[in-house]
Design a protein around this motif. Structure first.
Motif, PDB file in Angstrom:
ATOM      1  N   LYS A   1       2.209   1.695  -3.475  1.00  0.00           N
ATOM      2  CA  LYS A   1       1.148   2.189  -4.366  1.00  0.00           C
ATOM      3  C   LYS A   1       0.890   3.669  -4.110  1.00  0.00           C
ATOM      4  O   LYS A   1       0.699   4.436  -5.040  1.00  0.00           O
ATOM      5  CB  LYS A   1      -0.138   1.386  -4.170  1.00  0.00           C
ATOM      6  CG  LYS A   1      -0.087   0.010  -4.773  1.00  0.00           C
ATOM      7  CD  LYS A   1      -1.389  -0.722  -4.590  1.00  0.00           C
ATOM      8  CE  LYS A   1      -1.329  -2.118  -5.170  1.00  0.00           C
ATOM      9  NZ  LYS A   1      -2.576  -2.847  -4.998  1.00  0.00           N
ATOM     10  N   THR A   2       0.904   4.048  -2.855  1.00  0.00           N
ATOM     11  CA  THR A   2       0.699   5.453  -2.506  1.00  0.00           C
ATOM     12  C   THR A   2       1.837   6.303  -3.045  1.00  0.00           C
ATOM     13  O   THR A   2       1.610   7.384  -3.587  1.00  0.00           O
ATOM     14  CB  THR A   2       0.588   5.616  -0.975  1.00  0.00           C
ATOM     15  OG1 THR A   2      -0.483   4.799  -0.501  1.00  0.00           O
ATOM     16  CG2 THR A   2       0.325   7.044  -0.596  1.00  0.00           C
ATOM     17  N   GLU A   3       3.057   5.802  -2.914  1.00  0.00           N
ATOM     18  CA  GLU A   3       4.219   6.532  -3.430  1.00  0.00           C
ATOM     19  C   GLU A   3       4.139   6.670  -4.946  1.00  0.00           C
ATOM     20  O   GLU A   3       4.430   7.733  -5.496  1.00  0.00           O
ATOM     21  CB  GLU A   3       5.510   5.828  -3.034  1.00  0.00           C
ATOM     22  CG  GLU A   3       5.862   5.952  -1.564  1.00  0.00           C
ATOM     23  CD  GLU A   3       7.107   5.167  -1.198  1.00  0.00           C
ATOM     24  OE1 GLU A   3       7.877   4.781  -2.111  1.00  0.00           O
ATOM     25  OE2 GLU A   3       7.313   4.935   0.000  1.00  0.00           O
TER      26      GLU A   3
ATOM     27  N   ASN B   1       0.830  -1.197   0.000  1.00  0.00           N
ATOM     28  CA  ASN B   1       0.000   0.000   0.000  1.00  0.00           C
ATOM     29  C   ASN B   1       0.867   1.250   0.000  1.00  0.00           C
ATOM     30  O   ASN B   1       0.563   2.238  -0.663  1.00  0.00           O
ATOM     31  CB  ASN B   1      -0.937   0.004   1.212  1.00  0.00           C
ATOM     32  CG  ASN B   1      -2.075  -0.980   1.055  1.00  0.00           C
ATOM     33  OD1 ASN B   1      -2.404  -1.393  -0.055  1.00  0.00           O
ATOM     34  ND2 ASN B   1      -2.664  -1.371   2.174  1.00  0.00           N
ATOM     35  N   SER B   2       1.940   1.211   0.758  1.00  0.00           N
ATOM     36  CA  SER B   2       2.862   2.346   0.814  1.00  0.00           C
ATOM     37  C   SER B   2       3.484   2.591  -0.558  1.00  0.00           C
ATOM     38  O   SER B   2       3.605   3.731  -1.006  1.00  0.00           O
ATOM     39  CB  SER B   2       3.930   2.086   1.861  1.00  0.00           C
ATOM     40  OG  SER B   2       4.866   3.123   1.877  1.00  0.00           O
TER      41      SER B   2
ATOM     42  N   SER C   1       1.376   6.573  -6.769  1.00  0.00           N
ATOM     43  CA  SER C   1       0.276   7.499  -7.060  1.00  0.00           C
ATOM     44  C   SER C   1       0.712   8.944  -6.836  1.00  0.00           C
ATOM     45  O   SER C   1       0.391   9.828  -7.627  1.00  0.00           O
ATOM     46  CB  SER C   1      -0.936   7.189  -6.189  1.00  0.00           C
ATOM     47  OG  SER C   1      -1.462   5.928  -6.501  1.00  0.00           O
ATOM     48  N   ALA C   2       1.442   9.173  -5.768  1.00  0.00           N
ATOM     49  CA  ALA C   2       1.932  10.521  -5.481  1.00  0.00           C
ATOM     50  C   ALA C   2       2.894  10.973  -6.575  1.00  0.00           C
ATOM     51  O   ALA C   2       2.845  12.126  -7.021  1.00  0.00           O
ATOM     52  CB  ALA C   2       2.605  10.562  -4.118  1.00  0.00           C
TER      53      ALA C   2
END
Length: 89
Positions: free
Chosen positions: A17-19, A14-15, A21-22
């Motif tokens: 994926k968040t990175e 998740n981290s 996406s960011a």
């Protein structure tokens, strides 16, 4: 214990994926800002061209006015000479 080992993996995924996406949002935002800068530059160029065109038109107008004034001055000089000649007779 398997569950506790699985959660860190999911949190890590998740981290990541968040990175990602960011990073994608940052890239998109940069592209939008760059596009805005390009539009602002184009607007500036168009404004400058319009100003130069206005200056050219103003210069042409002033040139025509100078020619008219010069022509009128010649006519005044000719009429003045004719009046002098008439008064001498």
């Amino acid at each position: 214990m398997n569950k506790s080992k699985g959660n860190p993996d999911r949190n890590g995924q998740n981290s990541k994926k968040t990175e990602i996406s960011a990073a994608q949002l940052t890239l998109i935002a940069g592209a939008v800002v760059t596009f805005g800068d390009v539009l602002a530059t184009i607007a500036g160029v168009l404004a400058l061209e319009e100003e130069l065109q206005d200056d050219a038109e103003q210069t042409e107008y002033l040139k025509m006015q100078d020619e008219k004034i010069e022509s009128m001055q010649k006519q005044i000089d000719e009429l003045t000479l004719q009046i002098k000649n008439l008064t001498r007779r």
